[in-house]
Design a protein around this motif. Structure first.
Motif, PDB file in Angstrom:
ATOM      1  N   LEU A  98      80.780  -1.699  14.159  1.00 24.71           N
ATOM      2  CA  LEU A  98      80.821  -2.513  15.383  1.00 24.71           C
ATOM      3  C   LEU A  98      80.084  -3.755  15.089  1.00 24.71           C
ATOM      4  CD1 LEU A  98      80.097   0.019  18.182  1.00 24.71           C
ATOM      5  CD2 LEU A  98      82.248  -0.741  17.360  1.00 24.71           C
ATOM      6  N   ASP A  99      80.463  -4.835  15.532  1.00 28.11           N
ATOM      7  CA  ASP A  99      79.525  -6.243  15.322  1.00 28.11           C
ATOM      8  C   ASP A  99      79.405  -6.429  14.239  1.00 28.11           C
ATOM      9  OD1 ASP A  99      79.781  -6.131  18.113  1.00 28.11           O
ATOM     10  OD2 ASP A  99      77.779  -5.011  18.177  1.00 28.11           O
ATOM     11  N   HIS A 100      80.364  -6.326  13.034  1.00 29.12           N
ATOM     12  CA  HIS A 100      80.470  -6.661  11.769  1.00 29.12           C
ATOM     13  C   HIS A 100      79.244  -5.827  11.043  1.00 29.12           C
ATOM     14  CE1 HIS A 100      83.289  -9.964  11.771  1.00 29.12           C
ATOM     15  NE2 HIS A 100      82.472 -10.346  12.944  1.00 29.12           N
ATOM     16  N   GLY A 101      79.122  -4.660  11.760  1.00 26.34           N
ATOM     17  CA  GLY A 101      78.313  -3.568  10.970  1.00 26.34           C
ATOM     18  C   GLY A 101      76.717  -3.725  11.409  1.00 26.34           C
ATOM     19  N   LYS A 102      76.398  -4.731  12.273  1.00 21.51           N
ATOM     20  CA  LYS A 102      75.099  -4.991  12.911  1.00 21.51           C
ATOM     21  C   LYS A 102      74.811  -3.967  13.930  1.00 21.51           C
ATOM     22  CE  LYS A 102      75.251  -9.822  12.309  1.00 21.51           C
ATOM     23  NZ  LYS A 102      76.225 -10.994  13.257  1.00 21.51           N
ATOM     24  N   THR A 103      75.549  -3.492  14.844  1.00 22.92           N
ATOM     25  CA  THR A 103      75.277  -2.631  15.861  1.00 22.92           C
ATOM     26  C   THR A 103      75.450  -1.294  15.206  1.00 22.92           C
ATOM     27  OG1 THR A 103      76.060  -3.861  17.492  1.00 22.92           O
ATOM     28  CG2 THR A 103      75.727  -1.530  18.189  1.00 22.92           C
ATOM     29  N   VAL A 104      76.434  -0.775  14.663  1.00 22.15           N
ATOM     30  CA  VAL A 104      76.574   0.521  14.216  1.00 22.15           C
ATOM     31  C   VAL A 104      77.703   0.373  12.892  1.00 22.15           C
ATOM     32  CG1 VAL A 104      78.404   1.604  15.404  1.00 22.15           C
ATOM     33  CG2 VAL A 104      76.676   3.021  14.607  1.00 22.15           C
ATOM     34  N   GLU A 105      77.579   1.348  11.950  1.00 25.59           N
ATOM     35  CA  GLU A 105      78.347   1.450  10.816  1.00 25.59           C
ATOM     36  C   GLU A 105      78.213   2.480  10.220  1.00 25.59           C
ATOM     37  OE1 GLU A 105      80.227  -2.096   8.613  1.00 25.59           O
ATOM     38  OE2 GLU A 105      78.920  -1.424   7.090  1.00 25.59           O
ATOM     39  N   TRP A 106      79.243   3.806  10.447  1.00 28.08           N
ATOM     40  CA  TRP A 106      79.091   4.863   9.733  1.00 28.08           C
ATOM     41  C   TRP A 106      80.602   5.400   9.507  1.00 28.08           C
ATOM     42  CZ3 TRP A 106      81.865   9.215  11.822  1.00 28.08           C
ATOM     43  CH2 TRP A 106      82.175   8.814  13.001  1.00 28.08           C
ATOM     44  N   SER A 107      80.604   6.322   8.482  1.00 27.68           N
ATOM     45  CA  SER A 107      81.734   6.924   8.163  1.00 27.68           C
ATOM     46  C   SER A 107      81.755   8.525   8.209  1.00 27.68           C
ATOM     47  CB  SER A 107      82.411   6.605   7.004  1.00 27.68           C
ATOM     48  OG  SER A 107      81.988   7.227   5.815  1.00 27.68           O
ATOM     49  N   SER A 108      82.848   9.180   8.302  1.00 22.32           N
ATOM     50  CA  SER A 108      82.710  10.558   7.879  1.00 22.32           C
ATOM     51  C   SER A 108      82.496  11.269   6.666  1.00 22.32           C
ATOM     52  CB  SER A 108      83.978  11.148   8.849  1.00 22.32           C
ATOM     53  OG  SER A 108      85.207  10.772   8.083  1.00 22.32           O
ATOM     54  N   ASP A 109      82.254  10.067   5.606  1.00 18.46           N
ATOM     55  CA  ASP A 109      82.000  10.474   4.222  1.00 18.46           C
ATOM     56  C   ASP A 109      80.685  11.270   3.981  1.00 18.46           C
ATOM     57  OD1 ASP A 109      84.422  10.610   2.960  1.00 18.46           O
ATOM     58  OD2 ASP A 109      84.075   8.531   1.893  1.00 18.46           O
ATOM     59  N   GLY A 110      80.394  12.231   4.756  1.00 12.88           N
ATOM     60  CA  GLY A 110      79.117  13.090   4.127  1.00 12.88           C
ATOM     61  C   GLY A 110      77.802  11.990   4.691  1.00 12.88           C
ATOM     62  N   VAL A 111      76.692  12.427   4.322  1.00  8.72           N
ATOM     63  CA  VAL A 111      75.526  11.900   5.070  1.00  8.72           C
ATOM     64  C   VAL A 111      75.368  10.325   4.542  1.00  8.72           C
ATOM     65  CG1 VAL A 111      72.831  11.785   5.112  1.00  8.72           C
ATOM     66  CG2 VAL A 111      74.028  13.924   4.914  1.00  8.72           C
ATOM     67  N   ASN A 112      75.957  10.186   3.130  1.00  9.02           N
ATOM     68  CA  ASN A 112      75.776   8.578   2.786  1.00  9.02           C
ATOM     69  C   ASN A 112      76.834   7.846   3.723  1.00  9.02           C
ATOM     70  OD1 ASN A 112      74.955   6.867   0.977  1.00  9.02           O
ATOM     71  ND2 ASN A 112      77.006   6.850  -0.142  1.00  9.02           N
ATOM     72  N   GLY A 113      77.728   8.277   3.999  1.00  4.59           N
ATOM     73  CA  GLY A 113      78.473   7.549   5.056  1.00  4.59           C
ATOM     74  C   GLY A 113      77.842   7.400   6.259  1.00  4.59           C
ATOM     75  N   LEU A 114      77.558   8.687   6.852  1.00  2.27           N
ATOM     76  CA  LEU A 114      77.017   8.724   8.231  1.00  2.27           C
ATOM     77  C   LEU A 114      75.977   7.622   8.578  1.00  2.27           C
ATOM     78  CD1 LEU A 114      77.640  10.219  10.677  1.00  2.27           C
ATOM     79  CD2 LEU A 114      75.697  11.925  10.079  1.00  2.27           C
ATOM     80  N   LEU A 115      74.876   7.623   7.251  1.00  2.29           N
ATOM     81  CA  LEU A 115      73.972   6.457   7.460  1.00  2.29           C
ATOM     82  C   LEU A 115      74.205   5.289   6.633  1.00  2.29           C
ATOM     83  CD1 LEU A 115      70.859   9.110   7.153  1.00  2.29           C
ATOM     84  CD2 LEU A 115      72.008   8.071   9.314  1.00  2.29           C
ATOM     85  N   ALA A 116      75.681   4.900   6.327  1.00  2.13           N
ATOM     86  CA  ALA A 116      75.933   3.913   5.686  1.00  2.13           C
ATOM     87  C   ALA A 116      74.955   2.573   6.044  1.00  2.13           C
ATOM     88  CB  ALA A 116      77.414   3.366   6.101  1.00  2.13           C
ATOM     89  N   LYS A 117      74.570   2.603   7.307  1.00  3.88           N
ATOM     90  CA  LYS A 117      73.591   1.528   7.667  1.00  3.88           C
ATOM     91  C   LYS A 117      72.107   2.298   7.849  1.00  3.88           C
ATOM     92  CE  LYS A 117      72.630  -1.759  11.229  1.00  3.88           C
ATOM     93  NZ  LYS A 117      72.107  -1.574  12.588  1.00  3.88           N
ATOM     94  N   ARG A 118      71.387   2.052   6.840  1.00  3.73           N
ATOM     95  CA  ARG A 118      70.342   2.937   6.804  1.00  3.73           C
ATOM     96  C   ARG A 118      69.395   3.044   7.739  1.00  3.73           C
ATOM     97  NH1 ARG A 118      73.315   5.305   3.070  1.00  3.73           N
ATOM     98  NH2 ARG A 118      72.902   4.795   0.988  1.00  3.73           N
ATOM     99  N   SER A 119      69.356   1.939   8.526  1.00  2.89           N
ATOM    100  CA  SER A 119      68.489   2.120   9.870  1.00  2.89           C
ATOM    101  C   SER A 119      68.868   2.759  11.000  1.00  2.89           C
ATOM    102  CB  SER A 119      68.212   0.571  10.382  1.00  2.89           C
ATOM    103  OG  SER A 119      69.526  -0.078  10.639  1.00  2.89           O
TER     104      SER A 119
END
Ligand SMILES: Cc1cc2nc3c(=O)[nH]c(=O)nc-3n(C[C@H](O)[C@H](O)[C@H](O)COP(=O)(O)OP(=O)(O)OC[C@H]3O[C@@H](n4cnc5c(N)ncnc54)[C@H](O)[C@@H]3O)c2cc1C
Length: 1035
Positions: A98-119
């Motif tokens: 959402l919002d070019h990854g500023k608000t949220v960015e996740w994928s269903s690809d494991g923890v790395n994907g879920l926390l694609a946006k580290r913050s």
């Protein structure tokens, strides 16, 4: 001529060669033994409809039908086996950006994907989404277990989400993007989806297993490998580039079909319409009579709505998630503002859906005279029939669009208002190419033209309550009647198996021959997907359970760590620390540790545990007059110390906190650094912030204000403590547990605020009169009292004005005592009370528009920020046209509201669990967003609240023995003193306010007198001697 079944050989026409038309044609052509003949007509120059393979950058890719799985596509998979079509594994990972990854960015690809946006690892919203995702996956199935006639089965998904209090984060970060992606729908349309089929789809497709999803596959060699096989098999039984434009009923009941230029393509006994239903409606339109093609059939067909999608095939990564580690096969890219706006509007939409009249249905235009829908291109035929997929100006077969305006599909104003989806075909279809190939549906921005291969328009069925009714009508009343059949993906959930099954269904019924894979001893001709196993409704499996467990452990660990630290520190400082200071605070350093760890809550816990009390000052002169009122009486007791000392302590903390804003001068006691300073400075420590953040996270996870469970639990925790407890300190006449309004004038020079006279009783009567005056109450009116407490206001309205009052509450204890009081007053004929949530009450048809006035005295604090729009929606449902809402609300000043809302404090954690004192703006904003109510008048009675709390505290402490007899101990006495003093300090410093607010719809004639009252100017302040006289007079 008779076939082997003794049936007459029939000539069967199939209109449309998508999966439904191909399946039906194949069955009639290959499996029937009665010699029926089939002729398939397709408008495009190729077979397949959405089974559509194109070649870009040297590789074949599918741009419509792409993936399937073996569990949910039983007929299609068997059919592919019969056709010897091969399949290979695909990947169904999903991402949301959402919002070019500023608000949220996740994928269903494991923890790395879920926390694609580290913050996101430290974002409360993100955790609330994960928590709700797990909850939804457990909870949603329960809807399918309800009895079939249970009205909750009939709600829209928008209503379902509101009813179950799913957070905005869950809707925006997960459900809306996913649904919008799967059904290519706008969020508006998603909200109107009936909840039951959607959940049943999720359940069937094992999507309610957060991570443990079934294996998805794709056709090897792309879907053309099956359409080309059918082309070969059907031979001249399939005619491409032959759109059917009209049908004429013959006198013998057969239908003659016509293509471009009114050319007849033959007369048929049976016609299977496998084109989209609105197209079928258009073809049949000219034949309407009461026997064969009724108006209801045509009407129902045109109500099966389709939405056009602009499909871009490109290589532009800007339409993918910003972070590559978030790239998935399905990528939902969106705009959070638009998502939340849609959610806010939900109550109104639900009203339209469930209330009737105003109707739903999306904004697709109905078929026009000369074209089926303006969202479709004409493909070179004079009357412009749509075939559901056209290229931009050039159709696949090279036809030009003939002057119809280009549909406005893309961008935020198009159908896909909040979210669009980009398929990453390399991953989805195992492409062997170095080039990234993407397919984006209705993107917010166009891909770079230099990286764009093609643009197509593909239409997808939409589901809302109206289409569901239309579908049922077609199936139950018209399927197979007079030789007319209808099939397509619209008959199911909109997918390939649905199209396939419905094609087979009509063909098996027409030929009375089951499918080869349905053995003759089974009583069905077509395979159906087995019902989901609902016995697993509450069980979590695999990673879902692991994530949930890990999450709980994390929270527990945090508690444990705190307890552990507590023990160590206590070991060091086991001796009570007492220092003779000018405050003479009886003090243990533990309080500093607690304050450091949790600030506000830490202090409260320390006081509750008896780590510190504040004793009376030895020399009052030493205090800043702002925090010490001369002549304050000593109220010290053994258990609580001096409550006024505690009050001064809070005033110091608040003053020091506010000094951070630079405009305030820090206030201290006259003698240097106080403990209060130390505590307030401790709040700035990182460790205290971390502690506060954890408390907030815990609060967000544990608290809910939902209509089922949460609100009830929260109310129970405070108001159901004991009626006897509340009567120890409330005034005996009104039993009002809210601010009184005293007779007051501005304090003489040198003293802040107001000076008051009146007893608590007198002041509470004045408050009741003020509320009813603000409501412009009239004799005999119908009044609703939301959160009626112990009935004081309801009784006053009934007694003084003969009003018919209905009161609603969630507190069983309060209702019992309030009913007793009503009975005593002999007002049973005018007042009735009920334990019910305001949302449930508002949804009852008989209550809508029923009330002249709604009174709501200090109940809004229990609603919760996220539910304010629902509250105003409910009020609007209940108020009649000229109705007035009068609300008394404890509010938080605007400048602190955002911080307050995203943190916890002693009050909303310990005293009123889940409570939230909204800001004035939050209230007005919610009213604006979800109702037509506007704010008409405000009184600020915050300083009166400080005085009320002081009166309550004095009465409460004077009744200490009674309170103890009721079973409450030292800790409880300290909690309640802390609570009352904490709030008193808040109101005195206007860190909190108490407002009486009047809302009405614009043009409310009943408000006229109030407008006059508003123009009255304030009296000139009294002089000091006049104040003295005024106080004397009041004694
Ligand atoms: C972008 C996209 C991706 C999708 N991906 C998947 C997926 O991965 N898996 C899945 O299961 N489903 C997917 N779907 C859903 C897909 O639409 C259905 O699976 C299914 O293909 C629809 O089949 P149908 O036969 O009902 O309609 P269509 O495939 O639309 O077929 C209708 C046919 O009727 C023809 N026609 C129209 N008017 C006339 C006329 N007057 N005369 C003669 N012919 C006419 C049309 O040209 C067309 O060939 C996707 C849909 C879209 C839009």
């Amino acid at each position: 001529m008779n076939g082997t079944n003794g049936a007459t050989k029939k000539k069967v026409a199939v209109v449309g060669s998508g999966v439904a038309g191909l399946a039906a044609s194949w069955h009639v052509a290959v499996n029937n033994q009665d010699g029926h003949q089939v002729q398939l007509f397709e408008a495009e120059d190729r077979l397949g409809g959405h089974a559509y393979t194109i070649n870009v950058a040297g590789v074949d890719v599918d741009i419509g039908f792409m993936v399937f799985n073996n569990d949910n596509y039983p007929n299609m998979v068997r059919w592919f086996e019969a056709l010897e079509v091969q399949q290979e594994e695909s990947d169904m990972s999903l991402s949301v950006s959402l919002d070019h990854g500023k608000t949220v960015e996740w994928s269903s690809d494991g923890v790395n994907g879920l926390l694609a946006k580290r913050s996101q690892a430290v974002s409360p919203e993100f955790y609330s989404f994960v928590k709700d995702m797990i909850r939804f996956n457990e909870e949603a199935r329960k809807l399918l277990q309800l009895p079939t006639d249970d009205p909750r089965r009939g709600v829209t998904i928008g209503q379902y989400l509101r009813d179950h209090n799913y957070t905005e984060a869950f809707c925006s970060y997960y459900l809306f993007p996913m649904v919008a992606a799967i059904w290519s729908s706008s969020i508006e349309d998603v909200l109107k989806f009936p909840a039951e089929p959607l959940i049943s789809f999720f359940c069937n497709h094992k999507m309610l297993q957060t991570f443990d999803r079934p294996q998805w596959n794709t056709v090897s060699g792309r879907s053309k490998s099956y359409t080309l096989k059918l082309k070969e098999l059907l031979g001249d039984k399939a005619k491409v580039s032959t759109p059917i434009l009209s049908a004429k009923k013959q006198s013998d009941g057969k239908f003659e079909l016509f293509t471009t230029g009114d050319a007849s393509v033959g007369i048929f006994d049976e016609v299977i319409f496998a084109c989209h239903p609105p197209t079928a409606a258009k073809i049949l339109e000219g034949n309407q009579d009461d026997t064969v093609v009724t108006g209801q059939l045509v009407d129902s067909l045109s109500k099966i709505e389709y939405a056009d999608n602009a499909v871009y095939i490109h290589s532009d990564p800007k339409l993918m998630p910003k972070r590559r580690r978030a790239w998935a096969s399905w990528n939902c890219i969106g705009d959070s503002d638009l998502l939340s706006v849609h959610k806010m509007k939900a109550p109104k939409e639900a009203e339209a859906m469930e209330g009737g009249g105003s109707g739903f249905g999306n904004k697709m235009e109905k078929p026009t005279q000369n074209g089926f829908s303006n969202g479709h291109h004409q493909n070179g035929h004079s009357n412009g029939h749509s075939n559901g997929h056209h290229t931009n100006g050039h159709t696949a077969n090279g036809h030009h669009a003939n002057g119809h305006s280009q549909p406005q599909l893309e961008g935020k104003d198009g159908r896909m208002k909040a979210v669009y989806v980009t398929y990453w075909l390399n991953r989805l279809q195992n492409l062997e190419t170095d080039k990234e190939i993407f397919v984006s549906l209705n993107p917010h921005e166009k891909p770079d033209p230099a990286l764009t291969y093609r643009k197509e328009i593909l239409a997808h069925p939409q589901f809302n309550a109206e289409t569901m009714v239309a579908r049922q009508t077609i199936n139950e009343k018209y399927q197979g009647r007079n030789g007319l059949w209808f099939c397509g993906a619209w008959a199911g959930h909109g997918f390939h198996e649905d199209g396939c099954r419905s094609g087979f269904d009509v063909a098996t019924r027409l030929t009375k021959t089951p499918l080869p894979w349905c053995t003759s001893n089974e009583d069905k001709a077509v395979m159906v997907i087995p019902e989901p196993d609902l016995s697993k409704a509450t069980k979590m499996s695999g990673i879902t359970a692991a994530v949930s467990r890990a999450y709980q452990t994390l929270t527990k660990t945090q508690f444990e760590a705190q307890r552990w630290l507590h023990r160590i520190v206590r070991g060091w400082v086991s001796m009570p620390f007492r220092k003779a200071s000018h405050h003479r605070q009886s003090f243990r350093p533990m309080v500093l540790r607690e304050g450091c760890l949790e600030y506000d809550l830490g202090l409260a816990r320390s006081y509750m545990a008896g780590h510190f009390v504040v004793e009376p000052p030895s020399d009052p002169e030493m205090y800043d007059p702002a925090i010490y009122t001369k002549g304050d009486r000593n109220e010290t007791t053994r258990a609580i110390g001096d409550p006024l000392g505690l009050l001064r302590f809070f005033l110091l903390v608040i003053a020091n906190r506010d000094s951070a804003g630079a405009t305030h001068i820090p206030r201290k006691s006259l003698k240097g650094q106080s403990y209060a300073d130390a505590i307030s400075n401790a709040s700035g420590l990182i460790i205290s912030r971390v502690g506060s953040l954890f408390n907030y996270l815990r609060y967000k996870i544990v608290m809910d204000n939902s209509e089922r469970g949460g609100s009830l639990k929260n109310i129970h925790a405070h108001y159901d403590l004991s009626n006897d407890l509340f009567t120890t300190f409330l005034d005996k006449e009104t039993l009002m547990y809210s601010s009184a309004i005293y007779d007051a004038v501005k304090a003489p020079a040198g003293r802040p605020g107001l000076v008051f006279r009146d007893s608590l009783e007198q002041a509470q009567w004045r408050k009741l009169d003020t509320l009813l005056a603000r409501a412009q109450i009239e004799r005999g009116q119908t009044v609703l009292d939301i959160g009626f407490g112990w009935g004081g206001l309801s009784i006053h309205a009934a007694k003084k004005y003969g009003c018919n009052v209905t009161g609603i509450t969630l507190s069983v204890e309060q209702k019992a005592l309030a009913e007793e009081r009503v009975k005593k007053e002999g007002l049973g004929h005018l007042i009735s009370f009920e334990v019910v949530d305001y949302r449930v009450f508002a949804r009852r048809k008989e209550n809508q528009g029923r009330f002249d006035r709604i009174l709501c005295c200090e109940m809004i604090e229990a609603v919760g920020h996220d539910h304010l729009p629902e509250y105003f929606w409910a009020v609007e449902q209940l108020l009649n046209r000229d109705g007035i809402l009068v609300m008394e609300a404890i509010t938080t000043p605007e400048e602190r509201y955002e911080t307050y809302r995203h943190s916890t404090d002693f009050i909303n954690t310990i005293i009123f669990p889940g409570g939230c004192c909204p800001s004035l703006h939050a209230l007005v904003d919610a009213a604006y967003k979800s109702s037509a109510l506007t704010l008409e008048h405000i009184d600020n009675i915050g300083l009166h609240y400080a005085k009320t709390l002081s009166d309550w505290r004095k009465r409460f402490n004077a009744q200490e023995k009674v309170v103890r007899r009721l079973g409450f101990d030292d800790i409880f006495l300290r909690v309640w003193n802390y609570y009352m003093v904490y709030c008193e300090a808040g109101f005195l410093t206007q860190t909190e306010n108490c407002l009486i607010l009047v809302f009405a719809r614009s043009g409310c004639t009943a408000l006229a007198p109030l407008s006059e009252a508003r123009s009255v100017t304030q009296d000139v302040p009294l002089t000091d001697s006049e104040v003295e006289n005024w106080l004397q007079d009041g004694v």
